[in-house]
Design a protein around this motif. Structure first.
Motif, PDB file in Angstrom:
ATOM      1  N   ALA A   1       1.089  -6.309  -7.149  1.00 27.65           N
ATOM      2  CA  ALA A   1      -0.115  -5.481  -7.048  1.00 27.65           C
ATOM      3  C   ALA A   1       0.015  -4.504  -5.882  1.00 27.65           C
ATOM      4  O   ALA A   1       0.726  -4.764  -4.910  1.00 27.65           O
ATOM      5  CB  ALA A   1      -1.340  -6.361  -6.854  1.00 27.65           C
ATOM      6  N   PHE A   2      -0.676  -3.377  -5.979  1.00 30.94           N
ATOM      7  CA  PHE A   2      -0.578  -2.374  -4.919  1.00 30.94           C
ATOM      8  C   PHE A   2      -1.864  -1.567  -4.837  1.00 30.94           C
ATOM      9  O   PHE A   2      -2.667  -1.516  -5.773  1.00 30.94           O
ATOM     10  CB  PHE A   2       0.605  -1.432  -5.185  1.00 30.94           C
ATOM     11  N   ASP A   3      -2.038  -0.924  -3.661  1.00 29.83           N
ATOM     12  CA  ASP A   3      -3.108   0.047  -3.448  1.00 29.83           C
ATOM     13  C   ASP A   3      -2.450   1.402  -3.193  1.00 29.83           C
ATOM     14  O   ASP A   3      -1.267   1.481  -2.856  1.00 29.83           O
ATOM     15  CB  ASP A   3      -3.956  -0.326  -2.228  1.00 29.83           C
ATOM     16  N   PHE A   4      -3.241   2.444  -3.322  1.00 30.49           N
ATOM     17  CA  PHE A   4      -2.722   3.783  -3.031  1.00 30.49           C
ATOM     18  C   PHE A   4      -3.757   4.558  -2.240  1.00 30.49           C
ATOM     19  O   PHE A   4      -4.931   4.594  -2.600  1.00 30.49           O
ATOM     20  CB  PHE A   4      -2.381   4.536  -4.318  1.00 30.49           C
ATOM     21  N   VAL A   5      -3.313   5.165  -1.128  1.00 29.46           N
ATOM     22  CA  VAL A   5      -4.201   5.989  -0.309  1.00 29.46           C
ATOM     23  C   VAL A   5      -3.671   7.424  -0.326  1.00 29.46           C
ATOM     24  O   VAL A   5      -2.649   7.716   0.304  1.00 29.46           O
ATOM     25  CB  VAL A   5      -4.262   5.484   1.146  1.00 29.46           C
TER      26      VAL A   5
ATOM     27  N   THR B   1       6.374  11.146  -7.453  1.00 29.53           N
ATOM     28  CA  THR B   1       7.018   9.992  -6.822  1.00 29.53           C
ATOM     29  C   THR B   1       6.177   8.733  -6.954  1.00 29.53           C
ATOM     30  O   THR B   1       6.689   7.647  -7.249  1.00 29.53           O
ATOM     31  CB  THR B   1       7.284  10.284  -5.337  1.00 29.53           C
ATOM     32  N   PHE B   2       4.892   8.869  -6.745  1.00 26.14           N
ATOM     33  CA  PHE B   2       4.008   7.697  -6.814  1.00 26.14           C
ATOM     34  C   PHE B   2       4.065   7.050  -8.201  1.00 26.14           C
ATOM     35  O   PHE B   2       4.181   5.834  -8.335  1.00 26.14           O
ATOM     36  CB  PHE B   2       2.574   8.093  -6.472  1.00 26.14           C
ATOM     37  N   THR B   3       4.003   7.863  -9.239  1.00 19.26           N
ATOM     38  CA  THR B   3       4.023   7.335 -10.607  1.00 19.26           C
ATOM     39  C   THR B   3       5.312   6.576 -10.894  1.00 19.26           C
ATOM     40  O   THR B   3       5.293   5.478 -11.468  1.00 19.26           O
ATOM     41  CB  THR B   3       3.870   8.483 -11.620  1.00 19.26           C
ATOM     42  N   LYS B   4       6.451   7.125 -10.460  1.00 18.79           N
ATOM     43  CA  LYS B   4       7.745   6.509 -10.748  1.00 18.79           C
ATOM     44  C   LYS B   4       7.888   5.162 -10.053  1.00 18.79           C
ATOM     45  O   LYS B   4       8.337   4.178 -10.652  1.00 18.79           O
ATOM     46  CB  LYS B   4       8.869   7.456 -10.326  1.00 18.79           C
TER      47      LYS B   4
ATOM     48  N   THR C   1       0.846  -1.193   0.000  1.00 18.28           N
ATOM     49  CA  THR C   1       0.000   0.000   0.000  1.00 18.28           C
ATOM     50  C   THR C   1       0.879   1.239   0.000  1.00 18.28           C
ATOM     51  O   THR C   1       1.732   1.407   0.874  1.00 18.28           O
ATOM     52  CB  THR C   1      -0.916   0.036   1.247  1.00 18.28           C
ATOM     53  N   PHE C   2       0.690   2.076  -1.002  1.00 19.54           N
ATOM     54  CA  PHE C   2       1.342   3.381  -1.012  1.00 19.54           C
ATOM     55  C   PHE C   2       0.497   4.336  -0.165  1.00 19.54           C
ATOM     56  O   PHE C   2      -0.725   4.417  -0.344  1.00 19.54           O
ATOM     57  CB  PHE C   2       1.441   3.932  -2.439  1.00 19.54           C
ATOM     58  N   VAL C   3       1.145   5.041   0.754  1.00 16.96           N
ATOM     59  CA  VAL C   3       0.438   5.983   1.624  1.00 16.96           C
ATOM     60  C   VAL C   3       1.110   7.343   1.526  1.00 16.96           C
ATOM     61  O   VAL C   3       2.333   7.450   1.696  1.00 16.96           O
ATOM     62  CB  VAL C   3       0.441   5.500   3.093  1.00 16.96           C
ATOM     63  N   ALA C   4       0.326   8.368   1.252  1.00 23.56           N
ATOM     64  CA  ALA C   4       0.859   9.729   1.203  1.00 23.56           C
ATOM     65  C   ALA C   4       0.866  10.309   2.607  1.00 23.56           C
ATOM     66  O   ALA C   4      -0.162  10.337   3.289  1.00 23.56           O
ATOM     67  CB  ALA C   4       0.003  10.595   0.282  1.00 23.56           C
ATOM     68  N   ALA C   5       2.040  10.756   3.067  1.00 20.86           N
ATOM     69  CA  ALA C   5       2.164  11.279   4.427  1.00 20.86           C
ATOM     70  C   ALA C   5       1.517  12.647   4.585  1.00 20.86           C
ATOM     71  O   ALA C   5       1.158  13.044   5.690  1.00 20.86           O
ATOM     72  CB  ALA C   5       3.639  11.367   4.817  1.00 20.86           C
ATOM     73  N   GLY C   6       1.372  13.381   3.479  1.00 20.24           N
ATOM     74  CA  GLY C   6       0.794  14.717   3.580  1.00 20.24           C
ATOM     75  C   GLY C   6       1.705  15.651   4.354  1.00 20.24           C
ATOM     76  O   GLY C   6       2.926  15.505   4.333  1.00 20.24           O
TER      77      GLY C   6
END
Length: 402
Positions: A115-119, A101-104, A13-18
């Protein structure tokens, strides 16, 4: 890749820290981190990872020299951990959709058949602006342009329209040069400017000025560090809408000697007033020095010696429960005994074990108030021999009396 092999892969899971404050994480991000076994975090998101992902191994995405790894090396760590069957979270600092960053990194996972998820999280652009007390548009400025000041090829002559608000990322330390370049290119010297460092955290610091005065303002403030620059008419609203830095304890640094508990309500209350809290675990809760005293107390519990048990803190509940488990006992051991609990945390700890107190006092209640709550026919003349009081700090003496 076979179906059986796919079933062995861990979840990524990709998580954006904000902005970086754990309280600002979306619920789904918080759950992913709390459930993670392995977290790969950017260096400025490690503290956030360690705060929330308490069950995970936290890997900082830097090399042996402390230099941030490139995206390929970071993705390799993700793939290896996923193929080992771990629940993996890639904690990306800031807004990874905005900076790419997420795209790369996700593209590399796609090639590896992982496989992955993104939040997504709160965008640093809108989040920092909100905590700084400004909007990004106004009646006369209805367009936003986002630039990265790390890009030295920015053509500032393309950003002269007063109807455009410029949001310059990574611009705080370069604010003076940016202001000079904009004025030289033709933007009005009186254009409002807001510079915010450590936005949306209790370490936030903001400067409100104009393009003309930016060099002098920055020099006088003597502030350093990464931050965001908002240039345009909406920045002027800062003078009336600064809600965060106007909190009564904002700018204070509080040292709090405490236990190692993950959640401390006092910390939350102090931070809600704007202060930055440093927790130092100087207190520890330990069993009585003489274990026989606790053994006698638990024996008296199951043989019916006590009519009331009074718990005055959550630690005392844990201590008694752990001792009961050593004897193979559960909540049924308290059958027929009336219980009193002082404080919300004490009541919550009892509830966790499936036990309900007959008298439940809220936080701040005194011993006198507890006595007043006892039914008249239960107010005993010789309580030392009838009531078990396992307070953490006087457990030895209380249990000895039992």
């Amino acid at each position: 890749m076979s179906a059986s092999r796919n079933r062995q892969l861990g979840r990524v899971t990709f998580v954006a820290a904000g902005p970086g404050d754990a309280d600002l994480l979306p619920l789904k991000s918080f759950r992913a981190l709390a459930d993670a076994e392995f977290v790969i975090a950017d260096s400025d998101s490690v503290l956030l990872a360690e705060t929330v992902a308490t069950k995970a191994e936290v890997f900082t995405a830097v090399d042996e020299d402390g230099i941030p790894m490139d995206h390929t090396k970071r993705a390799k760590q993700i793939v290896e951990s996923a193929k080992a069957g771990k629940r993996v979270v890639r904690l990306l600092s800031g807004d990874p959709v905005l900076d790419g960053t997420f795209t790369k990194e996700s593209a590399i996972l796609e090639k590896s058949k992982v496989a992955f998820d993104f939040v997504p999280g709160i965008s640093t652009v809108s989040g920092v602006a909100a905590f700084a007390g400004v909007s990004l548009t106004s009646k006369n400025a209805n367009e936003i342009r986002i630039v990265d000041a790390l890009n030295t090829d920015v053509d500032w002559s393309e950003h002269l329209d007063p109807r455009v608000t410029i949001v310059a990322l990574n611009a705080a330390d370069a604010a003076a040069d940016i202001a000079k370049q904009l004025i030289a290119a033709g933007r009005a010297p009186e254009t409002p400017v807001l510079i915010t460092r450590a936005g949306a955290t209790t370490a936030q610091r903001s400067l409100i000025t104009t393009l003309k005065e930016t060099p002098a303002t920055v020099k006088a403030a003597k502030q350093t560090g990464s931050g965001m620059m908002i240039i345009g008419e909406p920045a002027a609203s800062r003078s009336t809408l600064s809600w965060f830095e106007a909190k009564p304890l904002f700018g204070w640094r509080v040292l709090l000697p405490t236990t190692k508990d993950h959640f401390n309500p006092l910390v939350a209350e102090i931070e809600a007033l704007g202060a930055s809290v440093t927790r130092v675990p100087t207190l520890s809760v330990e069993p009585p020095r003489t274990p026989q005293q606790m053994d006698r107390a638990i024996t008296g519990l199951v043989t019916g010696r006590y009519e009331w048990i009074v718990f005055t803190c959550a630690n005392s509940v844990k201590a008694v429960w752990e001792k009961c488990q050593e004897y193979g006992l559960d909540a049924r051991a308290f059958a027929g005994i009336r219980l009193a609990a002082s404080g919300d945390g004490t009541n919550a700890q009892l509830a966790e074990y499936g036990i309900r107190a007959d008298i439940a006092l809220r936080d701040g209640a005194t011993t006198l108030q507890l006595l007043e709550e006892f039914p008249v026919y239960d107010q005993m003349t010789d309580p030392i021999n009838r009531v078990f009081l396992p307070r953490a700090d006087i457990a030895t003496e209380s249990l000895a009396a039992g």
